[in-house]
Design an enzyme around this catalytic site. Structure first.
Site, PDB file in Angstrom:
ATOM      1  N   SER A 146      -5.915   2.617   4.863  1.00 43.34           N
ATOM      2  CA  SER A 146      -5.397   1.991   3.644  1.00 43.34           C
ATOM      3  C   SER A 146      -6.513   1.285   2.885  1.00 43.34           C
ATOM      4  O   SER A 146      -6.329   0.208   2.319  1.00 43.34           O
ATOM      5  CB  SER A 146      -4.276   1.000   3.983  1.00 43.34           C
ATOM      6  OG  SER A 146      -3.387   0.840   2.912  1.00 43.34           O
ATOM      7  N   SER A 173       0.795  -1.236   0.000  1.00 48.34           N
ATOM      8  CA  SER A 173       0.000   0.000   0.000  1.00 48.34           C
ATOM      9  C   SER A 173       0.823   1.279   0.000  1.00 48.34           C
ATOM     10  O   SER A 173       0.247   2.370  -0.087  1.00 48.34           O
ATOM     11  CB  SER A 173      -0.949   0.003   1.202  1.00 48.34           C
ATOM     12  OG  SER A 173      -2.018  -0.894   0.992  1.00 48.34           O
ATOM     13  N   LYS A 212       0.068   3.633  -2.728  1.00 46.52           N
ATOM     14  CA  LYS A 212      -1.010   4.616  -2.628  1.00 46.52           C
ATOM     15  C   LYS A 212      -0.468   6.038  -2.577  1.00 46.52           C
ATOM     16  O   LYS A 212      -1.217   6.999  -2.814  1.00 46.52           O
ATOM     17  CB  LYS A 212      -1.878   4.331  -1.399  1.00 46.52           C
ATOM     18  CG  LYS A 212      -2.738   3.067  -1.515  1.00 46.52           C
ATOM     19  CD  LYS A 212      -3.583   2.864  -0.271  1.00 46.52           C
ATOM     20  CE  LYS A 212      -4.607   1.733  -0.405  1.00 46.52           C
ATOM     21  NZ  LYS A 212      -4.001   0.401  -0.273  1.00 46.52           N
TER      22      LYS A 212
END
Length: 393
Positions: free
Chosen positions: A152, A94, A97
């Site tokens: 997340s 993640s 991101k």
């Protein structure tokens, strides 16, 4: 709404950026073999071991660093202070991101409301981290970004990607953004960082994305938020940031001076983290990928040890490399001079209160002017790329 960092509209976002001390367009550009100009230093090549620090008086690097790859840099100057295999291509989880946010966040105002459809949530991977976005629910863009940064939430990423033209289109745009930032180790397959064949990044590239993100006031505000409310059918659910250096949870204490940025975990990637902290007017960025020690909280402990070393090494350790900066915002042809630390200095501000103004938070008004310029450049860039105006609130 309980929040660890108190934000009040634009003034609060500016406050977060002022605390970070990052200039608005001082973001990394091409810095890989063949791209650097004459005489410029280049980061360590893929697979290289730990870059030695030979400066007299510099402390030894921390013991027990087990990550497959890591890099520590000064976010303000772009100096790379130490690194291990910074271009090793690994699954990012993640932490990808950060690139998603750099690409998509400037396009939609925080108050824009989205009623979520079944199509918006199609394709969320099994076992994904979720914030609790529900079909038929109405969420502001700010709600969705808090879901991305704090929990997340892959469900929130899917909704924002749907607003941005779809999953595949967003992945392609993220890839282009990475190239414009000089991040050549990254291959985007799934915008949320979910394990997907061929999806990789590197400690170098993730540092690039974190640094570019911190130059955006909204990104800086979201990534610094430890706790916030998220709307549900029953009311408001309190959510906590999964970055344990920020939230001080699960056996970790909050790291002194921490200001974000993003953590991640998948089966293939292991634990990954991009973290920024500020002390004595200096902001450091550390990226740690896949520690191998097996110790609980290893990714946070190793990141904290590297940050400690970096702050202890101020004015002692000689930089091993430097992230180059762009003279214009990527994709913009206006040839505007880079706002570096020599031209616009962002002063640290006290914590924002509900009545604080943007002008009061940045000394001499320079920060407010720079923020307005950066917002104009980013909107122009995305309008040119997509051919449509920013969605109205």
């Amino acid at each position: 709404m309980a929040t660890d960092v108190l934000y009040s509209g634009r003034a609060a976002a500016v406050a977060a950026l002022a605390v970070a001390g990052i200039t608005l367009t001082s973001i990394p550009a091409e810095a890989h073999p063949g791209a650097a100009g004459p005489g410029s230093r280049r980061p360590a090549v893929q697979g290289a071991g730990v870059r030695p620090v030979t400066s007299p008086g510099a402390p030894e690097l921390p013991d027990g660093l087990s990550a497959r790859s890591w890099m520590l840099s000064d976010a303000g100057t772009g100096d790379v202070l130490a690194a291990k295999a910074p271009h090793r291509r690994l699954p990012p989880a993640s932490t990808l991101k950060t690139l998603f946010a750099v690409t998509v966040l400037p396009k939609f105002t925080a108050g824009t409301v989205r009623q979520v459809s079944a199509t918006d949530l199609e394709g969320v991977g099994d076992g994904s981290s979720l914030v609790g976005v529900e079909q038929g629910g109405r969420y502001t863009v700010a709600d969705l970004w808090r879901g991305v940064f704090l929990r997340s939430g892959n469900d929130a990423v899917h909704v924002l990607a749907s607003m941005n033209g779809g999953w595949d289109a967003t992945a392609k745009e993220m890839q282009q953004t990475a190239r414009e930032l000089g991040a050549r180790d990254t291959s985007v397959k799934s915008p949320d960082g979910y394990d997907t064949p061929g999806q990789v990044s590197s400690a170098y590239d993730l540092t690039v994305f974190g640094r570019a993100g911190l130059a955006n006031a909204d990104f800086a505000g979201y990534c610094a938020t430890a706790r916030a409310g998220f709307p549900t059918k029953e009311g408001v659910n309190q959510i906590e940031n999964t970055n344990r250096l920020l939230s001080g949870s699960h056996g970790m204490t909050r790291y002194p001076g921490i200001i974000g940025v993003k953590n991640g975990y998948t089966t293939n990637a292991g634990n990954t983290l991009v973290a920024a902290a500020r002390r004595d007017g200096r902001t450091l960025l550390v990226t740690v990928m896949n520690p191998q020690s097996g110790e609980n909280n290893a990714v946070y402990k190793e990141a904290g040890a590297l940050l400690d070393w970096g702050f202890d090494s101020a004015a002692k350790a000689r930089p091993i490399d430097t992230l180059r900066t762009v003279g214009t915002v990527p994709g913009d042809d206006s040839r505007i001079r880079t706002l570096t630390t020599d031209t616009v200095k962002v002063k640290a501000a006290p914590p924002a209160s509900g009545g604080a103004s943007a002008a009061a938070l940045w000394g001499g008004g320079f920060g407010a002017v720079a923020l307005a310029l950066a917002g104009t450049f980013i909107r122009r860039r995305h309008r040119r790329r997509r051919g449509t105006p920013e969605e109205a609130a």
